[in-house]
Design a protein around this motif. Structure first.
Motif, PDB file in Angstrom:
ATOM      1  N   LEU A   1      19.894 -26.170  16.460  1.00 39.08           N
ATOM      2  CA  LEU A   1      19.919 -24.709  16.429  1.00 39.08           C
ATOM      3  C   LEU A   1      18.508 -24.138  16.358  1.00 39.08           C
ATOM      4  CD1 LEU A   1      22.901 -24.106  13.974  1.00 39.08           C
ATOM      5  CD2 LEU A   1      22.848 -23.567  16.398  1.00 39.08           C
ATOM      6  N   LEU A   2      17.670 -24.700  15.508  1.00 36.53           N
ATOM      7  CA  LEU A   2      16.291 -24.208  15.373  1.00 36.53           C
ATOM      8  C   LEU A   2      15.506 -24.416  16.666  1.00 36.53           C
ATOM      9  CD1 LEU A   2      15.461 -25.455  11.766  1.00 36.53           C
ATOM     10  CD2 LEU A   2      15.952 -23.105  12.493  1.00 36.53           C
ATOM     11  N   MET A   3      15.679 -25.577  17.299  1.00 37.38           N
ATOM     12  CA  MET A   3      14.987 -25.850  18.551  1.00 37.38           C
ATOM     13  C   MET A   3      15.424 -24.874  19.646  1.00 37.38           C
ATOM     14  SD  MET A   3      12.891 -27.702  20.409  1.00 37.38           S
ATOM     15  CE  MET A   3      12.601 -29.262  19.562  1.00 37.38           C
ATOM     16  N   ALA A   4      16.738 -24.658  19.776  1.00 34.82           N
ATOM     17  CA  ALA A   4      17.248 -23.740  20.800  1.00 34.82           C
ATOM     18  C   ALA A   4      16.737 -22.324  20.559  1.00 34.82           C
ATOM     19  CB  ALA A   4      18.778 -23.763  20.812  1.00 34.82           C
ATOM     20  N   THR A   5      16.699 -21.901  19.295  1.00 30.67           N
ATOM     21  CA  THR A   5      16.215 -20.553  18.976  1.00 30.67           C
ATOM     22  C   THR A   5      14.749 -20.399  19.354  1.00 30.67           C
ATOM     23  OG1 THR A   5      17.792 -20.385  17.151  1.00 30.67           O
ATOM     24  CG2 THR A   5      15.929 -18.856  17.147  1.00 30.67           C
ATOM     25  N   SER A   6      13.937 -21.402  19.040  1.00 31.66           N
ATOM     26  CA  SER A   6      12.511 -21.318  19.369  1.00 31.66           C
ATOM     27  C   SER A   6      12.296 -21.302  20.879  1.00 31.66           C
ATOM     28  CB  SER A   6      11.751 -22.484  18.735  1.00 31.66           C
ATOM     29  OG  SER A   6      12.133 -23.710  19.332  1.00 31.66           O
ATOM     30  N   LEU A   7      13.126 -22.037  21.632  1.00 33.09           N
ATOM     31  CA  LEU A   7      12.996 -22.039  23.091  1.00 33.09           C
ATOM     32  C   LEU A   7      13.428 -20.715  23.689  1.00 33.09           C
ATOM     33  CD1 LEU A   7      14.329 -25.631  23.876  1.00 33.09           C
ATOM     34  CD2 LEU A   7      11.972 -24.829  24.097  1.00 33.09           C
ATOM     35  N   GLU A   8      14.502 -20.125  23.162  1.00 31.36           N
ATOM     36  CA  GLU A   8      14.957 -18.841  23.658  1.00 31.36           C
ATOM     37  C   GLU A   8      13.932 -17.748  23.408  1.00 31.36           C
ATOM     38  OE1 GLU A   8      18.695 -18.365  21.656  1.00 31.36           O
ATOM     39  OE2 GLU A   8      19.821 -18.903  23.454  1.00 31.36           O
ATOM     40  N   GLU A   9      13.257 -17.801  22.272  1.00 28.04           N
ATOM     41  CA  GLU A   9      12.273 -16.778  21.930  1.00 28.04           C
ATOM     42  C   GLU A   9      10.906 -17.062  22.519  1.00 28.04           C
ATOM     43  OE1 GLU A   9      12.326 -16.731  17.725  1.00 28.04           O
ATOM     44  OE2 GLU A   9      14.246 -15.654  17.567  1.00 28.04           O
ATOM     45  N   GLY A  10      10.752 -18.206  23.195  1.00 27.80           N
ATOM     46  CA  GLY A  10       9.473 -18.560  23.788  1.00 27.80           C
ATOM     47  C   GLY A  10       8.426 -18.956  22.773  1.00 27.80           C
ATOM     48  N   ALA A  11       8.866 -19.337  21.582  1.00 27.86           N
ATOM     49  CA  ALA A  11       7.910 -19.669  20.525  1.00 27.86           C
ATOM     50  C   ALA A  11       7.379 -21.093  20.650  1.00 27.86           C
ATOM     51  CB  ALA A  11       8.569 -19.494  19.153  1.00 27.86           C
ATOM     52  N   ARG A  12       8.089 -21.958  21.386  1.00 22.30           N
ATOM     53  CA  ARG A  12       7.666 -23.352  21.499  1.00 22.30           C
ATOM     54  C   ARG A  12       6.510 -23.464  22.494  1.00 22.30           C
ATOM     55  NH1 ARG A  12       9.767 -28.526  20.153  1.00 22.30           N
ATOM     56  NH2 ARG A  12       8.125 -29.977  20.756  1.00 22.30           N
ATOM     57  N   VAL A  13       5.369 -23.934  22.052  1.00 24.50           N
ATOM     58  CA  VAL A  13       4.196 -24.140  22.908  1.00 24.50           C
ATOM     59  C   VAL A  13       4.010 -25.645  23.086  1.00 24.50           C
ATOM     60  CG1 VAL A  13       1.730 -23.779  23.200  1.00 24.50           C
ATOM     61  CG2 VAL A  13       3.135 -22.013  22.098  1.00 24.50           C
ATOM     62  N   LEU A  14       4.033 -26.087  24.336  1.00 26.35           N
ATOM     63  CA  LEU A  14       3.910 -27.513  24.625  1.00 26.35           C
ATOM     64  C   LEU A  14       2.439 -27.905  24.743  1.00 26.35           C
ATOM     65  CD1 LEU A  14       6.724 -27.902  27.308  1.00 26.35           C
ATOM     66  CD2 LEU A  14       6.868 -28.288  24.846  1.00 26.35           C
ATOM     67  N   SER A  15       2.091 -28.998  24.102  1.00 31.44           N
ATOM     68  CA  SER A  15       0.736 -29.518  24.227  1.00 31.44           C
ATOM     69  C   SER A  15       0.670 -30.425  25.446  1.00 31.44           C
ATOM     70  CB  SER A  15       0.346 -30.299  22.969  1.00 31.44           C
ATOM     71  OG  SER A  15       1.216 -31.419  22.807  1.00 31.44           O
ATOM     72  N   ARG A  16      -0.527 -30.842  25.819  1.00 31.04           N
ATOM     73  CA  ARG A  16      -0.705 -31.724  26.973  1.00 31.04           C
ATOM     74  C   ARG A  16      -1.598 -32.905  26.579  1.00 31.04           C
ATOM     75  NH1 ARG A  16       2.832 -28.993  28.460  1.00 31.04           N
ATOM     76  NH2 ARG A  16       3.135 -27.950  30.460  1.00 31.04           N
ATOM     77  N   GLU A  17      -1.092 -34.110  26.834  1.00 30.26           N
ATOM     78  CA  GLU A  17      -1.871 -35.320  26.580  1.00 30.26           C
ATOM     79  C   GLU A  17      -1.349 -36.426  27.484  1.00 30.26           C
ATOM     80  OE1 GLU A  17      -1.089 -37.377  22.882  1.00 30.26           O
ATOM     81  OE2 GLU A  17       0.632 -36.070  22.506  1.00 30.26           O
ATOM     82  N   PRO A  18      -2.193 -37.381  27.842  1.00 32.22           N
ATOM     83  CA  PRO A  18      -1.719 -38.499  28.671  1.00 32.22           C
ATOM     84  C   PRO A  18      -0.754 -39.375  27.878  1.00 32.22           C
ATOM     85  CG  PRO A  18      -3.989 -38.863  27.976  1.00 32.22           C
ATOM     86  CD  PRO A  18      -3.639 -37.465  27.557  1.00 32.22           C
ATOM     87  N   LEU A  19       0.352 -39.740  28.530  1.00 35.29           N
ATOM     88  CA  LEU A  19       1.399 -40.498  27.832  1.00 35.29           C
ATOM     89  C   LEU A  19       1.755 -41.761  28.603  1.00 35.29           C
ATOM     90  CD1 LEU A  19       3.808 -37.544  26.902  1.00 35.29           C
ATOM     91  CD2 LEU A  19       2.173 -38.679  25.393  1.00 35.29           C
ATOM     92  N   ASP A  20       1.991 -42.818  27.840  1.00 32.45           N
ATOM     93  CA  ASP A  20       2.517 -44.070  28.398  1.00 32.45           C
ATOM     94  C   ASP A  20       4.036 -44.014  28.258  1.00 32.45           C
ATOM     95  OD1 ASP A  20       3.255 -46.566  29.146  1.00 32.45           O
ATOM     96  OD2 ASP A  20       2.077 -47.629  27.632  1.00 32.45           O
ATOM     97  N   LEU A  21       4.722 -43.718  29.366  1.00 27.31           N
ATOM     98  CA  LEU A  21       6.170 -43.529  29.309  1.00 27.31           C
ATOM     99  C   LEU A  21       6.901 -44.793  28.878  1.00 27.31           C
ATOM    100  CD1 LEU A  21       7.379 -41.234  32.237  1.00 27.31           C
ATOM    101  CD2 LEU A  21       7.596 -40.890  29.781  1.00 27.31           C
ATOM    102  N   ARG A  22       6.426 -45.951  29.268  1.00 25.65           N
ATOM    103  CA  ARG A  22       7.099 -47.183  28.870  1.00 25.65           C
ATOM    104  C   ARG A  22       7.166 -47.281  27.347  1.00 25.65           C
ATOM    105  NH1 ARG A  22       7.954 -51.596  31.860  1.00 25.65           N
ATOM    106  NH2 ARG A  22       7.341 -52.904  30.102  1.00 25.65           N
TER     107      ARG A  22
END
Length: 511
Positions: free
Chosen positions: A343-364
């Protein structure tokens, strides 16, 4: 009453064209009669002179009388000529007045028809009805045998026929770009045009095939409040009707009314669709609140019940009982915590409050850690993980990607029967990496596949318990936040596969 009498008297006294023409004919007959009488008088004088054989007084001599008769005839002829010229001027004025009155009556009739058509078009708000009414009104106003309304797409770059009459099915499916063809030219330059017979206008020669004769056609731009709407086309293929500049002005005036009606109908359609979506979301929200209330109440009731039971047993509870009760309490508390986090995650996404960071990731490594974290909840299920060794690095938010994988794995566990395999697969594609999680459940109805990522959407069966219908909504939101895509599809061997993509890290992007 007196005013009406004065008007009537004025109308009676005003010269009419027929009266003037009758008076001109009477003057002409009178002139002929006078000339005949003068000629007869001269002849009679000559006869009398010969018969009498004596000379009359000098002032009554035949020569004097002849001159007098001739002068009288000339004066009368001049008088008649002057009257004739006056009557001719009056006749020309009356003819011009009649022509102007006829033109004015025609213009009033045309304006009345345009006004009535405009009111009729503006009286309805259904876009389909508006378009059909525009075509019928244009046919009645201009005697068209064919017509079409072409509307812009959302990008204002392409015109498509939204409604037509008298056109073949192939022509009715026509779509052109702005600047292409006659309608495209009209849309680009906002100028109405007439085409008649052999098209000699160099602006349109390349738009009309040489073997196609245009009997008479017109196109007018549709603009509402300076915003482009489309193009209105009418044409005549039967009879001798040929459109004139006057008809083009009439079509242009009518097109102004039509464009406003189309814009209003489009706005009404969008508002109605938005209202329906809001009503649907509101209904789902109410259902969601009821579900959340129930789903939170169930584990909470279980927790309270086992706490009371432990309290009642006190020191009499065995070690095994205490362990089992604590395990159940912990499981139900974790279930509640998971729902609250969703619920908290969905609310933050709906309000645009979630800011995604960027970093190189090893998907494996990221995928492997999430799969390992689910080992304790698999039961008799197994996870089959297929990932190439040379999987390229991606650029994204580690926490968000872990959340995506956790939701997909949790969803797969819920809908996979015991003893089946959950497949986790990753592969490189142009400009992106694709990760999919597949289960061996009963699948999703095809008509429901596009809706699985909407808010408060839950599956059927026992897996609904403990779900608030936000998991896949969160997956879609976080994936799109990374610039990726996500979709669901049914597998041929049974079950569902959900795939999401992440863009590859590009040169020059920092971490």
């Amino acid at each position: 009453m007196n005013e009406r009498a004065v008007v009537t008297e004025s109308e009676v006294r005003a010269p009419r064209l027929e009266d003037v023409q009758s008076r001109r004919r009477q003057l002409f007959r009178l002139l002929l009669l006078v000339l005949v009488l003068v000629g007869a008088g001269v002849v009679l004088l000559s006869i009398a002179e010969r018969l009498l054989g004596q000379e009359p007084p000098q002032w009554l001599s035949p020569d004097v009388l002849r001159v007098a008769f001739v002068l009288l005839a000339v004066v009368f002829a001049l008088y008649v000529r002057e009257k004739e010229r006056a009557l001719e001027r009056i006749e020309r004025a009356l003819i011009e007045e009649r022509v102007l009155s006829t033109a004015l009556a025609s213009r009033v009739t045309e304006l009345t028809a345009i006004s009535q058509a405009g009111r009729a078009v503006a009286s309805t708000l259904s876009l389909g009805d508006v378009l059909q009414l525009i075509l019928r009104s244009a046919q009645d106003l201009l005697g068209a045998t064919e017509g079409s309304v072409m509307l812009f797409d959302d990008g204002k770059t392409t015109l498509r026929i939204a409604a037509s009459v008298g056109l073949s099915p192939e022509a009715a499916r026509e779509a052109i770009s702005v600047g292409e063809g006659v309608a495209g030219w009209v849309a680009e330059f906002r100028e109405a045009v007439i085409l008649r017979g052999d098209v000699s206008d160099p602006r349109f020669r390349r738009f009309v095939p040489k073997d196609r004769e245009v009997r008479s056609a017109m196109s007018a731009p549709l603009y509402a409040r300076s915003e482009p709407v489309g193009v209105l086309n009418v044409s005549v293929s039967d009879g001798e009707r040929a459109y004139s500049e006057h008809d083009l002005r009439a079509l242009t005036v009518f097109a102004e009314h039509a464009a406003i009606a189309i814009a209003n109908a489009g706005l009404f359609e969008r508002e109605r669709a938005a209202s329906e979506r809001l009503a649907e979301v509101d209904a789902r929200r109410r259902e969601f609140l009821a579900v959340v209330t129930h789903d939170l109440k169930s584990p909470l009731t279980s927790i309270v019940g086992y706490v009371r039971l432990l309290k009642q047993l006190g020191e009499n509870a065995t070690v095994e009982q205490a362990k089992e009760f604590n395990r159940i309490i912990e499981k139900q508390a974790a279930r509640m915590l998971d729902m609250i986090e969703q619920l908290l995650m969905a609310t933050s996404l709906e309000e645009g409050a979630r800011v995604l960071s960027r970093e190189p990731l090893d998907l494996r490594a990221v995928v492997g850690e999430e799969v390992a974290a689910f080992a304790g909840v698999l039961g008799d299920r197994v996870i089959d993980m297929r990932m190439p060794e040379d999987l390229p690095a991606v650029y994204g938010d580690r926490s968000a990607i872990e959340h995506i994988l956790a939701n997909l794995l949790d969803n797969a566990v819920k809908y996979s029967p015991d003893g089946t395999a959950i497949e986790v697969e990753a592969e490189a594609a142009p400009e992106e990496v694709r990760i999919s999680v597949a289960n061996a459940g009963k699948g999703i109805p095809d008509d429901m596949l596009p809706a699985v990522f909407e808010r408060y959407k839950r599956g059927d069966g026992e897996a609904r318990e403990g779900s608030v219908g936000l998991g896949l909504f969160i997956v879609r939101s976080l994936t799109q936040g990374h610039g990726g895509r996500v979709w669901a599809e049914n597998r041929g061997e049974g079950g569902t596969r959900i795939t999401f993509t992440l863009p590859l890290r590009r040169e020059g992007e920092g971490g």
